[in-house]
Design an enzyme around this catalytic site. Sequence first.
Site, PDB file in Angstrom:
ATOM      1  N   ASP A 140      -1.433  -1.030   4.370  1.00 44.20           N
ATOM      2  CA  ASP A 140      -0.009  -0.697   4.575  1.00 44.20           C
ATOM      3  C   ASP A 140       0.832  -1.664   4.947  1.00 44.20           C
ATOM      4  OD1 ASP A 140      -1.584   1.878   4.346  1.00 44.20           O
ATOM      5  OD2 ASP A 140      -2.028   1.838   6.674  1.00 44.20           O
ATOM      6  N   MET A 182       0.022   5.651  -0.550  1.00 46.84           N
ATOM      7  CA  MET A 182      -0.305   5.505   0.856  1.00 46.84           C
ATOM      8  C   MET A 182       0.791   4.703   1.735  1.00 46.84           C
ATOM      9  SD  MET A 182      -4.522   5.202   0.779  1.00 46.84           S
ATOM     10  CE  MET A 182      -5.758   6.752   0.951  1.00 46.84           C
TER      11      MET A 182
HETATM   12  O1  F6P Z   1      -4.549   2.579   6.951  1.00 41.11           O
HETATM   13  C1  F6P Z   1      -4.881   2.541   5.482  1.00 41.11           C
HETATM   14  C2  F6P Z   1      -4.988   3.956   4.692  1.00 41.11           C
HETATM   15  O2  F6P Z   1      -5.415   3.818   3.606  1.00 41.11           O
HETATM   16  C3  F6P Z   1      -3.601   4.796   5.037  1.00 41.11           C
HETATM   17  O3  F6P Z   1      -2.740   4.226   3.962  1.00 41.11           O
HETATM   18  C4  F6P Z   1      -4.067   6.421   4.778  1.00 41.11           C
HETATM   19  O4  F6P Z   1      -2.966   7.029   5.199  1.00 41.11           O
HETATM   20  C5  F6P Z   1      -5.278   6.289   5.554  1.00 41.11           C
HETATM   21  O5  F6P Z   1      -5.743   4.953   5.660  1.00 41.11           O
HETATM   22  C6  F6P Z   1      -6.141   7.112   4.669  1.00 41.11           C
HETATM   23  O6  F6P Z   1      -7.455   6.957   5.551  1.00 41.11           O
HETATM   24  P1  F6P Z   1      -8.869   7.697   5.093  1.00 41.11           P
HETATM   25  O7  F6P Z   1      -9.342   6.759   4.145  1.00 41.11           O
HETATM   26  O8  F6P Z   1      -9.656   8.152   6.394  1.00 41.11           O
HETATM   27  O9  F6P Z   1      -8.645   9.051   4.630  1.00 41.11           O
END
Ligand code: F6P
Length: 360
Positions: A140, A182
Site C-alpha cells: 500500500d 488494492m
Molecule cells: O495492506 C495490504 C492489503 O493487501 C491491502 O491492500 C488490502 O486491503 C488488504 O491487505 C487485504 O487483506 P487480506 O489479505 O486480509 O484480504
Amino acid sequence: MTKKIGVVTGGGDCPGLNAVIRAVAKAARGHGWESVGILGGFEGLLTPRNTIPLDYRALDGLLTRGGTILGTANRGRFSAKVGHGDSRALPTELMEEVKQGMNALGLHALISIGGDGSLSIAQQMFEHGIPVVGVPKTIDNDLQGTLMTFGFDSAVACATDALDRLHSTAESHNRVMVLEVMGRYAGWIALFAGVAGGADVILIPEIPFTYESICAKIQEREKQGKRFTLVIVAEGAKPKDGAMVARREQQKDREARLGGIGDVVTAELEQRTGKECRNCVLGHLQRGGIPTAFDRALCSIFGAEAVELVARGEFGKMVAYQGSHIASIDIKEAVGSLKTVNPKGSLATTARALGICMGD
Ligand code: F6P
C-alpha cells in the site's frame, strides 16, 4: 555466547519478505550473530514457541521467492489495528509473554518486518522495553517517513501489467474496462500504475469522484474516435456523496476488508453511458510472486541496515528509504498516521497534465 537475533514477518504478505529475511541473516552472520525466524507472526514467540534457524542453507533461493517462509498473520491476539485503521493497545500480559519468549529463545533483539499494523505492535513492544527494530513492508506504500515501502514496486508492476493487458481487450471490444486495485485508504498503487499503464481515469481515496466527471471523459474520448476507456480504481475510492465499499460485515478485532467499488463503478457507468463495461478485480495477485529488481535491492538494503541499527543499539527505530539515502526514524513516526497521496503532488499533477481524469 553467540548473540542471536529474531526475525518476524507480520500482516499481509508481499513480494520481498524473503529477500529481507535473507539480507538480515547474511548481515547478522557478518557480525558473527545467529539468526532465528519466528514462525506464524508474533505468536511464534509465545509458548509453545515456533522458530527455525536461519542458517546458510535456509537462505537458498530466498532473494526471488514470493511470500514469507516464516508465515504471517493479520489477526488474533496481536492485531493492533481494527475497523478502519483504529489502534488497539495490546495487553501488558501479552508483552510480558513476548519478553519471556525472547529470553527463552536467547534473543537479544527482534527485527519486525511489517506494515502499519505490525509496526504498531513493534512500537508497543518497544514501549514495554523489548529491543525491536522495524522494516517497512506493504504494497500500500502508506507508511510515513519512507518514500517507499518494499512490495509497493512489485504491486505497481503487477497492476501496470494488468492495465497493459486490459488495454488490448478494451480496444478490441470498444468497452470501458475497470480495474480495481488494492491499497486500503491510500491511492498509491492506482496512481502509479494508472500513469504507468496509460489509464484514462484514475480514482483514488484522496480525491472523491463524481460519475459526471468520468462519463464526460468517456464522451470526450468517443468524440475523438477512441471508443474504449480504461479506468483504474483504488479499493478505497469513493464518490463525493458516498462511502467506501467494504467486502463484508466487520469482523471483531480485524481491520475492515475493503473491496467492491470496481463493481459499483462498472454498473453505474454502464447504466449512464449505455456502453458495455467490464470489471476486473486484481486482488491478491498484487501480493504474490517474485519481487521486482528494485524491490530486491531495497529489501537487501533494508535488511542489512536493520542489522546495523541492532548493532548500534538503536531500538524503536525503523529503516526508511528517503531517495538519496537510507535513514532511520522512530517507529512511532511511521505509524502515527497514514501517508496518503497528496492530490496536488507531482504524480497527480502529472496525471492531470496528461489529460487523465482524476474523477473530480
Ligand atoms: O495492506 C495490504 C492489503 O493487501 C491491502 O491492500 C488490502 O486491503 C488488504 O491487505 C487485504 O487483506 P487480506 O489479505 O486480509 O484480504
